[in-house]
Design an enzyme around this catalytic site. Structure first.
Site, PDB file in Angstrom:
ATOM      1  N   GLN A 177     -13.257 -66.409  -8.062  1.00  0.00           N
ATOM      2  CA  GLN A 177     -14.134 -65.835  -7.039  1.00  0.00           C
ATOM      3  C   GLN A 177     -13.409 -64.767  -6.222  1.00  0.00           C
ATOM      4  OE1 GLN A 177     -16.297 -70.054  -6.191  1.00  0.00           O
ATOM      5  NE2 GLN A 177     -16.793 -68.508  -4.667  1.00  0.00           N
ATOM      6  N   ARG A 201     -20.849 -73.688  -0.874  1.00  0.00           N
ATOM      7  CA  ARG A 201     -22.017 -72.936  -0.453  1.00  0.00           C
ATOM      8  C   ARG A 201     -22.156 -72.905   1.066  1.00  0.00           C
ATOM      9  NH1 ARG A 201     -26.983 -71.862  -4.148  1.00  0.00           N
ATOM     10  NH2 ARG A 201     -27.891 -70.187  -2.967  1.00  0.00           N
TER      11      ARG A 201
END
Lengths: 162, 806
Positions: B237, B384
């Site tokens: 990421q 998240r």
């Protein structure tokens, strides 16, 4: 380990593989045939990312031996449509934002394809139940369900006009 | 010429810019099975690596016998810590200033810890090799309860640092203690609480869970010894940060390392960290001279890669008799597992937990967080959410409900009474943040009206009466949640990871024929960056989004950036994109002025062109300017049309929203049925409403999972009891409801286009909405707090404990 021949029809093409008896169908497809549409998400039949169509049934190819597919007809996402002629489901998934990271998508569409073969006029509840073996972590399913219902309607329109 | 110019609206629509529900450009490949994920990579001679993992949560490794494994056909190497030690790679730095074993160095500290790395021809041969490695263990006492970590006789987990009284985040008071982090005014808060009319006190536990992206983690490392170049494709990421870390720990010069994130099958925070699999693959490629692939399986992913949450939050909240909140005190015990591998900005070892005053004007507050080692997997990533923001939101949204019970007030009314008012923004919170903008009352009113809140309360009251009369066994819960997030990390002045400032970047090249490529320092994992960032740019530079290619994830071509997590892509890289676009436009203006033979200042921008003020028939479109930039010799202007922007945000952004869940609960079975979920989000300027809605659906479903059943649970021996998808709850289409989305728009005043980020809001706001619905259903029967996840068994137990089965 001694290898064995496995003959299959994959997306309309006859193939003859020489592979170990323990080779899983998903690995035969992905690594030996270069068909990388179906994915591995769990290796335990829960997530459905590896779903392919085998002899007219949805199977989780991570828990099927390639040897069990000897003589079988296999359809993967690559066999459902082509860049020039997308399957209605492929179009509807894009139209209704039925995918995000794309990892579940090939299995999800392949499953939806078989679902609509079995039940061309599903209710929302039937679609939800029918794809319950395919997990998606991104979309919350709402747009997937919408895409499948729309695809069913469009496929029926096409059938009627034919 | 003027007659040929289409109207403004038509030209704007042709761009598919900001505010358009543009269909995604990514979907063509994903719907046709042509995505390019790391496990799809196949290279000549490539080998496959797999781990021998510890069956024990805490044990000494007495010996590792690799002889039998090495004798198997197809096995090329078995790496152990002893092989990595001469390279200094048997341990690696974590993102939190701690270090972590790459392979077991004398002992193991959590179940499924990496012990040896088998490199073989393919994954089957590697599995044979893993099974043949013989490891002798001596079991040690196991610590799973963070509250017992500092008790007498507690086993010392980290012998490597047992004597260190100072850690990366200040003093350590015990070998199993990592840090204490404080925010706010302790004395003032204690004083307020001591004098308050009403104080509500509760322990709020946000259980351990896992991001569980559908694609597990993995990589392919390829060391090209001829050219001295290392290329690693992987589920990263933050590819640039991985490159820098790889260079620092391997000693390979940074320009000789190329990190590529191909398509990523979901991340949700799980793919931020650096895992032993990456390090071992790189070493194995160096040792064998061929590419080495490592792909974990689902159980590896759930048991060994980064978990999320596991915060025990002891709260006290005070108020006046009529419900004006006066103070908030929170002490958190944070279970970090065996190594502190949280992915937080350096100065924030508990992330942005100090956003825990939430949406409320709380004048005095104090927060302390103690990080603790236990025999569990490392991690603590932002699943998240921005760093620990979901923990903070859950904490305050539960405390508000509990205070409402104590006050005998309606929980919606209590919120309204204490919301930060529109005219208080920018708002300085008691714990040190400056909220950029907000209008909480407007969204909240809209939400209450949309669900028919007053009628719902009447229905609920009637239901309770009917239940008491024995006419029904179903209870009705109304779950309220108003969240304020803090995202878009972040300003370099206070945000860095491993010393790397958390700016982000965009580089744009306009081609002669008026199309473009833009490259960013972020990386999409399903968010649709190639679609939305092209929209930002289309509106800035007046070229259609469909003529703009967007590329991310290749450190050899993309400008440096800190990657995608914590809802930072739109607030930071999105801002960089707009700013780079403005640089393009500034140069284009000079070119247009030359071509039109006017002064720069005589031109004005009109959607897709520069027009001479007062002479609308005289203009140059961006497409014309692009071509001119390649073929005109303009005095004082370099040829070409390119720009790069590195954007250091002046502040975080603060998205907010009002979520309401209406839930039916069967008292006898503990089963639940969700009747309605209404989610109103304010993420500032909306770039692509279709994608925003999709993000909200997905985030709400992850919130539903976390609140209602998903957990990483351990038994007393430190065995993971939820290590497969049989036990780890991921909702199917059957359990997942339809969602009703809505919005208000309060732009961020400091972001170039006013956007705030949205991907994580639904998780942050959703978890309290679902959990509060469960609690609310039992409020009339005396429930104040019960632990998540609210699976059927726990709900049944709650009903049982309240005497509802009698």
């Amino acid at each position: 380990m001694e290898k064995m021949h496995v003959k299959m029809n994959v997306n309309g093409k006859e193939v003859d593989l020489l592979t170990e008896p323990r080779t899983l169908l998903i690995h035969a497809l992905r690594e030996e045939l270069g068909i990388t549409g179906p994915h591995v998400g769990c290796s335990s039949s829960h997530c459905g990312a590896c779903t392919v169509d085998m002899n007219g049934m949805s199977v989780k190819s991570c828990t099927v031996f390639a040897a069990q597919a000897n003589g079988a007809e296999i359809t993967t996402i690559e066999g459902l449509g082509s860049p020039d002629a997308l399957h209605v489901l492929q179009e509807m998934f894009k139209e209704h934002h039925g995918l995000q990271c794309g990892y579940c998508t090939p299995g999800m569409i392949t499953r939806a394809y078989r679902l609509l073969q079995e039940n061309p006029n599903p209710t929302e509840e039937e679609v939800r139940f029918g794809i319950a073996g395919n997990l998606c972590r991104c979309t919350g399913y709402q747009n997937i369900v919408k895409a499948i219902l729309e695809a069913a309607a469009k496929m029926n329109e096409i059938k009627e006009s034919a | 010429m003027n007659e040929a110019t289409p109207p403004k609206e038509e030209r704007t629509a042709a761009l598919s810019g900001l505010g358009t529900s543009r269909k995604r450009v990514e979907d063509a490949r994903f719907t046709q099975g042509k995505g390019n994920y790391v496990d799809d990579l196949k290279m000549p001679g490539m080998l496959f690596g797999d781990f021998v993992r510890s069956p024990y949560a805490h044990a000494r490794v007495k010996s590792i016998d690799t002889e039998k494994a090495m004798a198997l056909p197809g096995v090329h190497a078995v790496l152990t810590a002893a092989d990595l030690e001469p390279l200094g790679l048997h341990w690696m730095p974590t993102l939190a200033g701690d270090k972590q074993m790459v392979l077991a160095d004398g002992k193991v500290l959590f179940q499924a810890q990496e012990v040896a790395f088998v490199v073989a021809d393919d994954r089957y041969a590697a599995a044979d090799g893993v099974a043949a490695v013989k490891v002798e263990y001596e079991e040690l006492p196991v610590l799973v309860d963070p509250f017992k970590a500092e008790s007498d006789g507690a086993p010392v987990l980290r012998e490597d640092i047992a004597d260190q009284t100072e850690g990366a985040h200040g003093p350590r008071r015990h070998p199993n203690h990592i840090f204490t982090w404080e925010s706010g005014d302790r004395e003032a808060t204690e004083a307020v609480l001591a004098e308050a009319d009403v104080v509500a006190e509760e322990m709020i536990y946000y259980h351990r869970t896992h991001p569980c992206p559908l694609e597990p983690c993995g990589c392919v490392a390829s060391m090209d010894k001829v050219n001295g170049k290392l290329t690693v494709w992987g589920t990263f990421q933050a590819p640039h940060a991985v490159r820098t870390v790889a260079s620092l720990i391997s000693g390979i010069a940074e320009h000789n390392i190329r990190i590529i994130s191909p398509d990523i099958g979901g991340g949700f925070g799980n793919k931020v960290g650096v895992y032993p699999g990456y390090v071992c693959s790189i070493v194995a490629s160096i040792v064998t001279g061929v590419p080495v692939k490592w792909i974990e399986d689902r159980s590896d992913n759930l048991m060994a890669t980064a978990f999320a949450r596991d915060y025990w939050m002891k709260g006290r909240i005070s108020a006046t008799k009529d419900g004006k909140i006066t103070g908030l005190h929170c002490h958190t015990t944070a279970d970090h597992g065996a190594f502190d591998a949280c992915a937080d900005p350096t100065k924030f070892p508990a992330g942005f937990m100090n956003i825990c005053t939430g949406s409320y004007d709380i004048p005095t507050a104090y927060l302390a967080v103690d990080g603790i080692y236990t025999n569990k997997a490392p991690g603590g990533v932002a699943y998240r959410c921005s760093f620990r923001v979901t923990e903070a939101a859950y904490f305050i949204e539960r405390m508000i409900e509990i205070l409402a019970i104590k006050l005998g007030m309606d929980a919606a009314e209590l919120r309204v009474k204490n919301f930060i008012k529109k005219d208080q923004f920018p708002y300085q919170s008691a714990l040190g943040w400056e909220y950029d903008s907000g209008d909480y009352h407007t969204g909240w009113d809209k939400a209450l009206k949309a669900v028919g809140y007053e009628d719902l309360r009447k229905e609920q009251a009637a239901r309770v009466e009917a239940f008491k009369r024995g006419e029904t066994r179903m209870l009705l819960g109304i779950g309220l949640s108003h969240f304020t997030e803090i995202v878009g990390a972040g300003p370099v002045k206070n945000c860095d990871i491993l010393g790397l400032g958390m700016f982000d970047s965009c580089e744009i090249r306009i081609h002669p024929t008026g199309s473009a490529i833009a490259r960013l320092g972020t990386i999409s994992q399903g968010q649709g960056h190639a679609t939305t960032f092209a929209q930002i740019l289309a509106s800035e530079i007046g070229l259609p989004a469909e003529d703009i290619t967007l590329e991310e994830g290749d450190t050899d071509t993309a400008p440096y950036g800190l990657g995608t997590y914590g809802s930072r892509s739109t607030p930071v890289a999105g801002a960089a994109t707009a700013m780079a676009g403005r640089k393009i436009r500034a140069k284009a203006q000079m070119i247009a002025a030359y071509l039109l033979e006017v002064h720069d200042n005589d031109l004005e921008w009109d959607v897709d062109r520069f027009v001479v003020k007062g002479s609308p028939e005289r203009f140059k479109t961006m497409k014309e300017i692009a071509f001119a930039s390649y073929n005109q010799a303009i005095p004082g202007v370099e040829p070409g049309l390119e720009a790069v922007s590195y954007y250091d945000p002046p502040n975080m952004t603060y998205p907010f929203g009002s979520y309401i869940c209406v839930m039916e609960i069967n008292v006898d079975t503990g089963t639940t049925e969700i009747r309605q979920v209404y989610a109103l989000d304010d993420c500032g300027t909306r770039i692509n409403p279709m994608i925003i809605e999709g993000q909200v659906h997905g985030g709400l479903t992850e919130a539903l999972a976390i609140a209602m059943g998903q957990e990483i649970a351990y038994d007393e021996q430190g065995n993971v009891t939820t290590g497969t998808l049989m036990d780890f709850f991921v909702p199917t289409a059957v359990e997942t409801p339809n969602y009703q989305t809505d919005y208000t728009v309060t732009p961020s005043p400091h972001h170039p286009i006013g956007a705030k980020g949205v991907g994580e809001s639904p998780n942050v706001g959703g978890v309290p909405a679902f959990s509060n619905a469960v609690h609310d259903a039992f409020r009339a029967f005396g429930l104040t707090q019960s632990n998540m996840p609210h699976d059927h068994w726990r709900i049944w137990k709650t009903a049982q404990s309240l005497g509802l089965h009698d």
